[in-house]
Write a protein that holds these residues in place. Structure first.
Motif, short mmCIF file in Angstrom:
data_model
loop_
_atom_site.label_atom_id
_atom_site.label_comp_id
_atom_site.label_asym_id
_atom_site.label_seq_id
_atom_site.Cartn_x
_atom_site.Cartn_y
_atom_site.Cartn_z
N VAL A 435 -77.91 165.76 58.39
CA VAL A 435 -78.98 166.05 57.44
C VAL A 435 -80.36 166.07 58.11
O VAL A 435 -81.33 166.57 57.53
CB VAL A 435 -78.95 165.03 56.27
N ARG A 436 -80.48 165.55 59.32
CA ARG A 436 -81.80 165.50 59.96
C ARG A 436 -82.29 166.88 60.40
O ARG A 436 -83.48 167.07 60.67
CB ARG A 436 -81.78 164.55 61.16
N VAL A 437 -81.39 167.84 60.49
CA VAL A 437 -81.75 169.21 60.88
C VAL A 437 -81.89 170.06 59.62
O VAL A 437 -81.06 169.97 58.71
CB VAL A 437 -80.69 169.81 61.81
N VAL A 444 -75.46 171.87 66.32
CA VAL A 444 -74.38 171.50 67.23
C VAL A 444 -74.30 169.98 67.21
O VAL A 444 -75.25 169.29 67.61
CB VAL A 444 -74.64 172.02 68.67
N PHE A 445 -73.20 169.46 66.72
CA PHE A 445 -73.04 168.01 66.58
C PHE A 445 -72.74 167.39 67.94
O PHE A 445 -71.71 167.69 68.56
CB PHE A 445 -71.92 167.70 65.59
N LYS A 446 -73.64 166.52 68.40
CA LYS A 446 -73.48 165.87 69.70
C LYS A 446 -73.44 164.36 69.53
O LYS A 446 -74.32 163.79 68.88
CB LYS A 446 -74.62 166.26 70.65
N TRP A 447 -72.44 163.74 70.13
CA TRP A 447 -72.30 162.29 70.00
C TRP A 447 -73.49 161.55 70.58
O TRP A 447 -73.91 160.53 70.05
CB TRP A 447 -71.01 161.83 70.67
N GLU A 448 -74.05 162.06 71.70
CA GLU A 448 -75.17 161.36 72.32
C GLU A 448 -76.40 161.33 71.42
O GLU A 448 -77.26 160.46 71.56
CB GLU A 448 -75.52 161.98 73.68
N ASP A 449 -76.49 162.28 70.48
CA ASP A 449 -77.58 162.26 69.49
C ASP A 449 -77.22 161.35 68.32
O ASP A 449 -78.03 160.52 67.89
CB ASP A 449 -77.85 163.67 68.97
N ALA A 450 -76.01 161.53 67.80
CA ALA A 450 -75.62 160.82 66.58
C ALA A 450 -75.57 159.30 66.76
O ALA A 450 -75.92 158.55 65.85
CB ALA A 450 -74.26 161.32 66.10
N LEU A 451 -75.12 158.85 67.92
CA LEU A 451 -74.93 157.40 68.13
C LEU A 451 -75.94 156.83 69.12
O LEU A 451 -75.67 155.82 69.78
CB LEU A 451 -73.50 157.13 68.61
N ASN A 452 -77.10 157.46 69.20
CA ASN A 452 -78.16 156.97 70.09
C ASN A 452 -78.92 155.84 69.40
O ASN A 452 -79.64 156.06 68.44
CB ASN A 452 -79.10 158.13 70.43
N ASN A 456 -83.62 159.36 67.31
CA ASN A 456 -83.69 159.73 65.90
C ASN A 456 -82.26 159.78 65.35
O ASN A 456 -81.64 160.84 65.27
CB ASN A 456 -84.37 161.09 65.75
N SER A 457 -81.75 158.61 64.99
CA SER A 457 -80.35 158.49 64.60
C SER A 457 -80.20 157.41 63.53
O SER A 457 -81.09 156.58 63.33
CB SER A 457 -79.50 158.11 65.81
N ALA A 458 -79.03 157.42 62.88
CA ALA A 458 -78.74 156.39 61.89
C ALA A 458 -78.72 154.99 62.51
O ALA A 458 -79.31 154.06 61.94
CB ALA A 458 -77.41 156.68 61.21
N PRO A 459 -78.05 154.77 63.67
CA PRO A 459 -78.05 153.43 64.25
C PRO A 459 -79.44 152.87 64.51
O PRO A 459 -79.69 151.68 64.33
CB PRO A 459 -77.28 153.61 65.56
#
Length: 574
Positions: A435-437, A444-452, A456-459
């Motif tokens: 949803v951030r985009v 393009v879903f990238k793990w290094e972005d999502a779990l950083n 700018n991530s949920a964690p």
């Protein structure tokens, strides 16, 4: 209804600027911006006014600054490079912001109730298999927009339109009737029906393509369905329900709940689809091609190969498009405002639908939020299926990767507690990263972005909330009779200004369907809070301790509100 702490300040800026321009002999329209740099709290760009005032923007700003009336909410106003800039009275903002947050708590940022009924349709994937990653954006955008609109005061009902009529679900029903487990190659070891039954569809479809008798039987079922045969309709709906249960289970893992389901077959059973056909046949724009009826849309600006909008087959049976028209006529009766969340590949179809609805006498048309599809980098994610990556696979891998991160950071927790935290982080990471985009931009879903944990991530946002909870636990009781105006440190002021913006961000996300601004805002608050507790002694220092703890508590509340509106959990420990 929660009050917006920034509104009195903005209203004064608007009123003073208007008075200044009128004193210059011009009654002109202008925009008020919130500069990203932080140099000013509000700014009025004078560039659009140059033609009307026949002056250079810097000169306009200088003259306007000299004609501003006395202001009580702003501490400073000045002209710079064609902008008229304003600084708010930070002590007054601190008081109004913290007072409002502490008073409203979880209701901070919420708007007044609106009578307008909104029907928001999202997800609506065919019940013939699991949701795949490419379509995962639909339910997450739809659910987040519904949450944002509810926070703005809208009466929102979310709906899933179940396609239990199409040829695919009839083929699957035939397969379940005629095939045994030994006849199909079940490659998915999942117990969920939406995964397990796909093998029956593949086998039945293969047989239909190669066996005329099977093709005849499926065609007969379709014809009986179209004629309103109760036995066939119920049998096919039962199949769709099996698949739908699995899809709902997948949606539940990402915290998406749908208020109601409408079945496509309803519009065959009640005759409304056929009524649409009869009415469209009377239109001067109705034509025939080998027995099939269509609308000629060239007079409405549609060109090329897409001018023919078919609404019956040659045998007279209705199409999905016909039933979709009946569905929207039904929706018009149930809501004041319709919103559809659809993939960008549906743009032509929605244009055609709007024209057809107009020919049916409806001046209304649904609002549509289109999104671009999600993709994964090549070779970056393994999957049991090998060909299609399903949402279930994405969630499973997100939780596994989150668990690895939790184990690196917390060796003091039980396995069960680590898994609970990993579940919150992993599922939150998927929702937030999608949803951030902006919806219309490719993702393009990238793990290094999502779990950083640092980006700018949920964690990152969830960790800031957990940190605020930890500080408050360590502090214990603190005085609530405090003076927020003592919070004058630059990091305190920066954080307070961020907290004050929450109601206006929620308004932008819900009123303007710009949901991507909410995760950006949550990241901004988390970053400002990190700076605050890094450079300001909260627990160790005695000076202004109670006021600073109140600021920590206010931050906790705003982060929790933002995370909840995003559909994420707000963990107290990470």
């Amino acid at each position: 209804m929660s009050l917006d702490p920034l509104k009195p300040f903005r209203d004064e800026v608007e009123s003073a600027t208007k008075a200044a321009f009128q004193a210059m002999g011009a009654d002109v329209r202008f925009e008020i911006e919130v500069p990203a740099t932080g140099v000013a709290d509000f700014a009025v760009p004078c560039f659009p006014l140059a033609k009307a005032l026949r002056k250079a923007p810097p000169a306009i700003a200088e003259e306007a600054a000299s004609k501003l009336p006395r202001m009580e909410m702003a501490s400073k106003a000045w002209a710079e490079r064609g902008y008229l800039n304003f600084k708010v009275d930070e002590k007054k903002l601190s008081r109004s912001t913290l007072t409002e947050i502490m008073k409203e708590k979880e209701n901070y940022g919420k708007g007044a109730h609106r009578k307008e009924k909104v029907l928001l349709e999202h997800t609506s994937v065919n019940p013939t298999g699991p949701i795949h990653v490419g379509r995962a954006r639909n339910p997450i955008i739809g659910d987040t927009l519904a949450r944002c609109m509810r926070a703005c005061g809208y009466d929102v009902t979310t709906e899933y339109y179940v396609n239990d009529v199409g040829k695919q679900v009839v083929i699957l029903t035939w397969g379940l009737d005629h095939l045994s487990p030994s006849d199909v190659d079940i490659v998915d070891d999942s117990e969920k029906a939406d995964h397990r039954l796909v093998a029956y569809y593949r086998k039945a479809n293969e047989m239909m393509e190669n066996d005329k008798e099977v093709e005849k039987q499926v065609g007969h079922m379709l014809r009986r369905f179209e004629d309103g045969d109760e036995e066939v309709i119920e049998k096919v709906r039962k199949t769709a329900k099996l698949m739908l249960d699995g899809i709902i289970e997948s949606l539940d893992t990402i915290n998406v709940a749908i208020d109601q389901f409408t079945w496509e077959s309803t519009f065959i059973k009640d005759g409304s689809a056929h009524r649409v056909v009869e009415e469209l046949k009377r239109s001067e724009h109705c034509k025939e091609d080998k027995g099939a009826c269509y609308l000629e849309l060239e007079p409405f600006g549609v060109h090329g190969r897409d001018t023919k909008f078919f609404f019956t087959r040659a045998d007279g049976t209705t199409l999905y498009t016909t039933r979709d028209m009946a569905y929207h006529l039904n929706k018009f009766e149930r809501a004041d405002r319709l919103i559809n969340i659809l993939g960008e590949d549906q743009k032509l179809g929605q244009t055609q639908l709007a024209i057809a609805l107009k020919l049916l006498g409806k001046e209304r048309a649904p609002e549509v939020l289109f999104y671009s599809f999600v993709s994964l980098p090549e070779g970056r994610m393994s999957t049991r299926k090998g060909v299609v990556v399903h949402l279930d696979d994405l969630i499973e891998e997100a939780e596994a990767r989150a668990l690895e991160e939790v184990k690196k950071r917390r060796t003091d927790l039980s396995e069960e507690k680590m898994r609970d935290i990993a579940r919150a982080i992993g599922r939150g990471a998927v929702r937030y990263n999608i949803v951030r985009v902006q919806p219309e931009k490719p993702l393009v879903f990238k793990w290094e972005d999502a779990l950083n944990f640092e980006g700018n991530s949920a964690p990152f946002v969830q960790y800031a909330h957990a940190r605020a909870c930890s500080i408050l636990r360590k502090a214990g009781e603190f005085g609530r009779d405090l003076d927020p105006e003592v919070l004058t440190n630059e990091y305190e002021v920066k954080l307070i200004k961020a907290l004050a913006r929450y109601p206006s961000v929620i308004s932008e996300a819900g009123d303007k369907a710009r949901i991507h601004v909410l995760p950006a805002y949550a990241h901004e608050v988390a970053a400002a809070f990190n700076q605050f507790y890094t450079y300001v002694p909260v627990l160790k220092g005695e000076e202004n301790r109670d006021a600073r703890l109140a600021l920590v508590d206010a931050t906790r509340l705003v982060l929790a509100n933002a995370l909840t509106t995003l559909g994420l959990s707000a963990p107290e420990e990470m």
